[in-house]
Scaffold this active site. Structure first.
Site: not given
Ligand code: 26V
Length: 831
Positions: A572-573, A683
């Site tokens: 993720k960021r 996800k």
């Protein structure tokens, strides 16, 4: 606006031609020989290459064209039938999209995978190699952009007439290189070899104006109107990308705007010898879409960003209004026939721009224009971070968009009158669109709330906090306006495409591929949770996915790991609130225990991935630290058989598609109350990873769906975080009282992972001791214990496999089809 209509009309009519055959003709056949023929045709006639000279890029383009030809038939058909049936349209306004590679998506949506694969095999080519050649359009930062793409996919699949509007950035999200462990940003040249998917609509253009002055004038009937004059103009040109639905013949459109100068080139200046001056205006225009802004390093407050926002908002609204007028002849019923969903506040200027179009171009009164406007917009908020809320200085708007500022002032003035009674000064000040004070800003969230009929958060907790903590007065003032629509992800890309073996198994259990559009059908898997033969098959898929990832990491990066170890992944960021650093603290703690002679219960491969905004120092230091910790551990013979660490460079959608199906453990460890929703969490879980996470964002709803036995929850709740901070949180005390923490933090600050420069990571450790805004130390003990439990559970193979299966089986509600059905029913009034 009027110019644009005229220009469009003139093209259609001036052509003066009437084609005597219906277009499209018979749909192109989708059998293998026809597809092969198309590929050969495009190689020779579009790419102009023979079998000796065709490059990988030529082959990819030829295949994409062959597929696009088959989409084109459906695209024309959908456009026409949506026009004819006149159903309400949804316009999704987003500064960001992260569609991912489109070839496999298109092929699977059309249902022609075996034919394409077969055709390529006959030509001696590998389908998988062709897929890998495609560039990944990085027109977004992270979750918000990816969500927009999942939503477009679901709208097409559900047969909603949904158009995405956005910007065609020349350079998307930067490419991340890792040099000496540190992030280095390189330009993303996604358009270098052209995109086979986009169609440039050079005749679909609108004029977008900036600067100038506003002059009140009186028309012959005595009515005052406002002329916006002496403006600096730019042309917006449309580029369309198809968005196919899943095997339903629907193809919607993602329309991206790029700027063109009004005057291509100043010949007079050029002839006078001013060669730079002659292209100056062209450069100014083109700079608007040059590069994607980072959304997560603090609000840029930059004029160019404001220009971008207005550019795509103005072009999109002009386009929608032109289409509506052409279809219905009047704008009175606009809100019955279209709805504009604002993806965060980035397109919030749309509220003012719609008012301007209605009043200044179409001569509506304020009251009628306002009634139309506020029934046409809906706003989605995506973050609670106070520093992330967009504001624009009044003086900047005054110079750049004077007419829009006048309109915003008037909206604010009228709001002020309405709220004057029943609210104290402080409440009124918080509700106002324009801040009070000497150098005021316009608050785009307040403008969006006031100018929309719906405001939604993206998870149950986020919506609750939005209403209670962020906008309590506006929530009460507009009863029923605030809603929740929990995020979701498309099962096409995030199961069917990225995890084909799991997809096959699900199809076998369900008896058909109906689950692809009805994800609740995953429940069928639950019936097999006690069947050890079935569990073994299920487990084998994960094992194969892990082996494939391991082989890829070795080939691509020379990183070696053991596929039987726990694949523990955080992608993720990079942001302090997402707490990659907490993960690192745990990794170091594990390492120190190994060095002290303790063997972990199960070997582990910890994988990180993500980009740091280029101006975000601490995030970049964290990347640097991860890489140095990785190097130390991976090179240590005592540790490497138990623990390995890897940072994947240039994490992006196509990389997520490799990592997620191979994960055992999904790290979702943000400080409770900070992550609006998360979508990576969904996800991972639907691909059988077990979540280790806090009660934050959608994790709470995931825990509820999969059951508390099938998720590893740790740490403080959002409520406890607040109380802890109020009570005076003392990271120092935790450091002093917990010997494990002390060892980890001392390791970092004394240079155990930076022997060449011992002080390099001291600021990272120091920030934890100084204020630890995100309470890493407060959650450390609980995290370490829960990681320990994860290892014990992982060793119990039947138990872990069952947990994994139940995660897949119970994640159906997080399909974005479900989310979009919620928007359709609660907000848009479509379907
Ligand atoms: C912006 C900023 C700007 C100032 C510094 C900190 C900061 C942190 C985050 C952001 C991102 C704002 C918008 C965004 O991308 N939100 C994400 O939206 C996803 C889709 O709804 C959601 O799943 C993520 O939780 C949320 O962070």
């Amino acid at each position: 606006m009027r110019d644009a209509c005229l220009r469009d009309a003139s093209i259609r009519h001036c052509a003066g031609m009437k084609i005597r055959e219906p277009i499209p003709g018979a749909p192109l056949p989708v059998d293998q020989p026809s597809i092969k023929q198309s590929i050969v045709h495009h190689l020779a006639h579009t790419r102009m290459r023979d079998q000796y000279r065709a490059s990988a890029s030529d082959v990819f383009h030829a295949v994409a064209r062959a597929v696009r030809d088959r989409i084109a038939d459906r695209w024309l058909g959908s456009t026409k039938s949506q026009w004819d049936d006149g159903k309400k349209r949804v316009y999704y306004l987003s500064m960001e999209y992260l569609p991912g590679r489109l070839l496999r998506d298109a092929v699977l949506n059309l249902g022609i995978e075996s034919e394409v694969r077969g055709a390529l095999t006959e030509l001696g080519l590998s389908y998988d190699d062709v897929l890998e050649t495609e560039a990944d359009p990085g027109l977004g930062n992270g979750g918000l952009g990816r969500l927009a793409s999942c939503f477009l996919d679901s709208m097409a699949t559900l047969g909603i007439a949904g158009t995405g509007y956005g910007i065609r950035y020349d350079y998307g999200m930067f490419r991340q290189a890792i040099v000496g462990g540190a992030q280095v940003e390189e330009p993303d040249t996604w358009l270098l070899h052209g995109s086979p998917w986009e169609t440039s609509r050079t005749e679909t253009t609108y004029t977008v104006r900036y600067e100038g002055r506003v002059e009140p004038r009186v028309d012959p009937t005595g009515r005052t109107f406002y002329a916006w004059v002496d403006t600096q103009d730019v042309i917006a040109e449309a580029h369309d990308i198809p968005v196919p639905g899943y095997r339903n013949g629907v193809v919607n459109t993602l329309r991206l705007w790029s700027p063109r100068p009004v005057q291509e080139f100043d010949l007079a200046l050029f002839n006078a010898g001013d060669h730079f001056g002659s292209v100056h205006k062209r450069n100014v225009a083109e700079n608007i879409s040059r590069v994607l802004y980072p959304n997560d390093s603090g609000p840029p407050g930059k004029e160019l960003r404001l220009r971008q926002e207005y550019f795509f908002v103005s072009a999109s609204l002009q386009d929608a209004v032109t289409r509506h007028l052409a279809r219905w002849g009047s704008l009175d019923d606009l809100p019955e026939k279209c709805v504009f969903q604002l993806n965060d506040t980035h397109p919030a200027l749309a509220v003012a721009e719609m008012m301007r179009l209605l009043m200044d171009e179409h001569l509506f009164t304020w009251e009628r224009a306002w009634s139309i406007t506020k029934r046409a917009f809906a706003y989605t908020n995506h973050t609670l971070m106070p520093e992330a809320l967009e504001t624009w200085p009044v003086h900047m708007l005054d110079r750049l968009l004077p007419r829009q500022l006048d309109i915003i002032r008037e909206i604010d003035r009228r709001l002020g009158i309405e709220i004057a009674q029943g609210h104290d000064e402080q409440a009124q000040a918080r509700m106002a669109i324009i801040e009070r004070g000497p150098q005021p800003n316009v608050r785009m969230a307040n403008l969006s709330i006031v100018g929309s009929f719906s405001v939604n958060g993206v998870s149950a907790l986020h919506t609750q906090l939005l209403r209670e903590r962020m906008f309590p007065e506006l929530d009460k003032f507009f009863p029923g306006k605030f809603k929740n629509e929990t995020n979701g992800v498309t099962p096409r890309r995030w199961i069917q495409q990225c995890n084909p073996e799991l997809a096959k198994l699900i199809t076998e259990v369900v008896g058909s591929d109906a689950w692809v559009t009805d994800l609740e059908k995953l429940r069928e898997l639950e019936k097999h949770a006690g069947d050890s033969a079935f569990l073994e098959r299920f487990r084998a898929i994960k094992r194969d996915n892990k082996a494939k990832l391991a082989a890829f990491l070795e080939k691509e990066h020379g990183f070696r790991c053991d596929p039987s170890s726990i694949f523990d992944i955080q992608i993720k960021r990079i942001h302090e609130y997402k707490r990659q650093l907490l993960n690192v603290l745990h990794v170091i703690h594990r390492y120190q225990r190994i060095k002290a002679g303790e063997k972990p219960e199960a070997p582990r491969t910890v994988i990180f991935g993500g980009k740091a905004a280029s101006a975000y120092d601490m995030a970049k230091r964290i990347i640097h630290l991860i890489n140095h910790v990785a190097k130390t551990i991976n090179e240590d013979p005592e540790a490497r058989e138990h623990l390995r660490v890897f940072f994947v460079p240039n994490y992006r959608v196509s990389y997520a598609e490799r990592l997620i199906p191979a994960a055992d453990l999904s790290e979702q460890i943000s400080t409770a109350g900070w992550e609006a929703s998360g979508t990576g969490n969904m996800k991972f879980a639907m691909n059988g990873a077990v979540t280790i996470g806090t009660l934050d964002g959608a994790n709470i709803e995931i825990a509820d769906a999969v059951g508390e036995d099938n998720i590893l929850i740790f740490g403080m709740t959002a409520e406890q975080v607040i109380q802890r901070v109020r009570a005076g949180y003392q990271p120092w005390q935790l450091y002093e009282s917990d010997t494990r923490l002390r060892a980890v933090i001392d390791g970092i600050s004394h240079g155990a992972f930076s022997r060449d420069e011992p002080g390099r990571f001291r600021p990272v450790a120091q920030s934890l001791l100084d204020n630890d805004r995100f309470l890493l130390l407060g959650d450390f003990a609980s995290y370490v214990e829960t990681q320990q439990r994860a290892e014990q559970l992982f060793r119990d193979v039947p138990r872990w496999t069952r947990m994994s299966l139940l995660n897949v089986a119970r994640m159906g509600r997080f399909s974005s089809d479900n989310t979009i059905r919620g928007y359709a029913k609660d907000i848009w009034g479509v379907l």
